[in-house]
Motif scaffolding. Structure first.
Motif, PDB file in Angstrom:
ATOM      1  N   LEU A  89       6.522   3.202  -7.945  1.00  0.00           N
ATOM      2  CA  LEU A  89       7.410   3.031  -6.713  1.00  0.00           C
ATOM      3  C   LEU A  89       6.908   3.189  -5.336  1.00  0.00           C
ATOM      4  O   LEU A  89       7.250   2.458  -4.417  1.00  0.00           O
ATOM      5  N   GLU A  90       5.998   3.984  -5.220  1.00  0.00           N
ATOM      6  CA  GLU A  90       5.060   3.805  -4.131  1.00  0.00           C
ATOM      7  C   GLU A  90       4.680   2.724  -3.515  1.00  0.00           C
ATOM      8  O   GLU A  90       4.814   2.325  -2.369  1.00  0.00           O
ATOM      9  N   ARG A  91       4.108   1.960  -4.560  1.00  0.00           N
ATOM     10  CA  ARG A  91       3.325   0.925  -4.060  1.00  0.00           C
ATOM     11  C   ARG A  91       4.368  -0.358  -3.876  1.00  0.00           C
ATOM     12  O   ARG A  91       4.070  -1.085  -2.823  1.00  0.00           O
ATOM     13  N   LEU A  92       5.508  -0.237  -4.681  1.00  0.00           N
ATOM     14  CA  LEU A  92       6.249  -1.325  -4.039  1.00  0.00           C
ATOM     15  C   LEU A  92       7.115  -1.005  -2.747  1.00  0.00           C
ATOM     16  O   LEU A  92       7.134  -1.944  -2.023  1.00  0.00           O
ATOM     17  N   THR A  93       7.233   0.281  -2.441  1.00  0.00           N
ATOM     18  CA  THR A  93       7.772   0.878  -1.167  1.00  0.00           C
ATOM     19  C   THR A  93       6.900   0.348   0.078  1.00  0.00           C
ATOM     20  O   THR A  93       7.375  -0.333   0.828  1.00  0.00           O
ATOM     21  N   MET A  94       5.507   0.614  -0.328  1.00  0.00           N
ATOM     22  CA  MET A  94       4.433   0.351   0.546  1.00  0.00           C
ATOM     23  C   MET A  94       4.330  -0.914   1.081  1.00  0.00           C
ATOM     24  O   MET A  94       4.368  -1.607   2.147  1.00  0.00           O
ATOM     25  N   LEU A  95       4.580  -2.070  -0.084  1.00  0.00           N
ATOM     26  CA  LEU A  95       4.396  -3.147   0.134  1.00  0.00           C
ATOM     27  C   LEU A  95       5.714  -4.113   0.854  1.00  0.00           C
ATOM     28  O   LEU A  95       5.323  -4.808   1.914  1.00  0.00           O
ATOM     29  N   LYS A  96       6.690  -3.596   0.505  1.00  0.00           N
ATOM     30  CA  LYS A  96       8.012  -3.992   1.047  1.00  0.00           C
ATOM     31  C   LYS A  96       8.208  -3.420   2.684  1.00  0.00           C
ATOM     32  O   LYS A  96       8.757  -4.248   3.494  1.00  0.00           O
ATOM     33  N   HIS A  97       7.694  -2.421   3.119  1.00  0.00           N
ATOM     34  CA  HIS A  97       8.135  -1.677   4.233  1.00  0.00           C
ATOM     35  C   HIS A  97       6.529  -1.712   5.170  1.00  0.00           C
ATOM     36  O   HIS A  97       6.772  -1.062   6.084  1.00  0.00           O
TER      37      HIS A  97
END
Length: 367
Positions: A326-334
């Protein structure tokens, strides 16, 4: 008791008690000292008993003690009244006007990790998935052995976790290194209840939650968050897996027809196993643009040994599983470049990347 002492006691009673009833805080303390102090009137009378005959001393002592008790009780009663009045005055002076407008404060925000979890839950709920949760502390069987990772397996080194000085169900207790243990729990429960496709629908779940591993740097943390998915049923194929991932990732990143690539890999609990890549531009960081590929998570068909370990017949049922950080997805999106920032509680960072609590995640953001 002599008549002179009796008159003196009566005069003292008639003057002391009314004075006590009318005294304020300062005067009350003066009266106490003047009556009961070392040189006070009542104390002097008690000292005078030493010069009396035994019989007279006995009678006089009793009368003096009666007066002493009356004066002591009157002092205590008056002090209680004065203290209560002082408290009422203080409360009235310090009363808070709750109708007054509050000081201007910025609204709190939803943490970006919580927001990502909400968005994923909204997307997969629309796809017919249920959301499962499990404990952070697991036993060695659910966390490793049931997933085709026995004690001697080298994959355990890749998932190094924190072992606890305890046991759970006669197995070593660990902080779970992945949420796959909840998949094991779900399959065990499904098999225990005698599940068949005619009795209940196939398993279709996602498992978001905290996980723990011995890592700590700009892209790894001892505690992080995962979301894993599991589908078990009859006739499940890789086509179902890829279609599921395409719909999810396109909706999450809000990129229609997001390029998806399944690349051969190895995980002990899936066979075949695949890394999931998405199209992006290495130069600009644009998701879905350019000709480069970016790894986003792992996936594969559930290994027959895992199904058998959980009491499900692999000859009848098949399934796929996937997992994303979830951290990786969040970092990529934002556009967040350091994972450690998620846990530093910097209010400025939270205000910048946070989301309004009055604007919950909805499907229109993706679909």
């Amino acid at each position: 008791m002599t008549s002179m002492l009796g008159k003196e006691l009566e005069i003292l009673r008639q003057t002391a008690l009314p004075s006590i009833q009318a005294a304020d805080q300062a005067a009350l303390e003066e009266l106490r000292v003047g009556l009961m102090g070392k040189t006070g009137s009542v104390t002097a009378l008690l000292k005078s008993l030493g010069g009396m005959e035994p019989e007279a001393r006995k009678q006089a002592g009793a009368e003096i003690n009666v007066l002493k008790t009356e004066i002591t009780e009157a002092l205590a009663a008056r002090r209680a009244v004065l203290d209560a009045a002082a408290l009422e005055t203080r409360l009235a002076a310090e009363r808070l006007d709750v109708t007054q407008a509050p000081r201007p404060e910025s609204l709190g925000t939803i943490h970006p990790l919580s927001r990502t979890t909400e968005e994923i839950a909204a997307i997969f709920s629309a796809m017919g998935f249920a959301i499962e949760e499990g404990p952070d502390i697991e036993n060695d069987w659910n966390a490793f052995s049931a997933l085709n990772i026995p004690g001697h397996h080298p994959a355990r080194a890749m998932m190094d976790t924190f072992y606890l000085n305890a046991t759970l169900g006669d197995r070593p207790a660990v902080l779970r290194p992945h949420t796959s243990s909840v998949q094991v729990r779900t399959m065990l429960e499904w098999a225990r209840t005698g599940a068949t496709l005619s009795q209940k629908p196939p398993i279709r779940i996602i498992v978001p939650g905290r996980t723990f591993r011995s890592d700590h740097d700009a892209t790894h943390s001892p505690m992080f968050h995962q979301c894993e998915g599991l589908v078990i049923g009859e006739g499940i194929t890789l086509a179902h897996l890829k279609g599921c991932l395409m719909d999810f990732l396109s909706a999450y990143f809000d990129v229609p027809n997001l390029p998806i690539r399944l690349r051969t890999s190895y995980f002990p609990f899936t066979e075949p196993s695949m890394e999931v890549d998405i199209g992006w531009s290495k130069k600009t960081g644009e998701i879905g643009g350019g000709t480069d590929w970016l790894e986003i998570g792992g996936s594969g068909m559930v290994h027959p040994n895992v199904l058998a370990n959980c009491g499900i017949d692999p000859r009848q049922y098949q399934g796929f599983a996937f997992g994303v950080g979830l951290e990786r997805l969040t970092m990529l999106k934002h556009g967040i470049n350091d994972l450690r920032l998620f846990y530093e509680s910097d209010v400025r960072w939270l205000r910048h990347y946070g989301f309004s609590p009055l604007a919950p995640a909805t499907l229109h953001e993706g679909f």
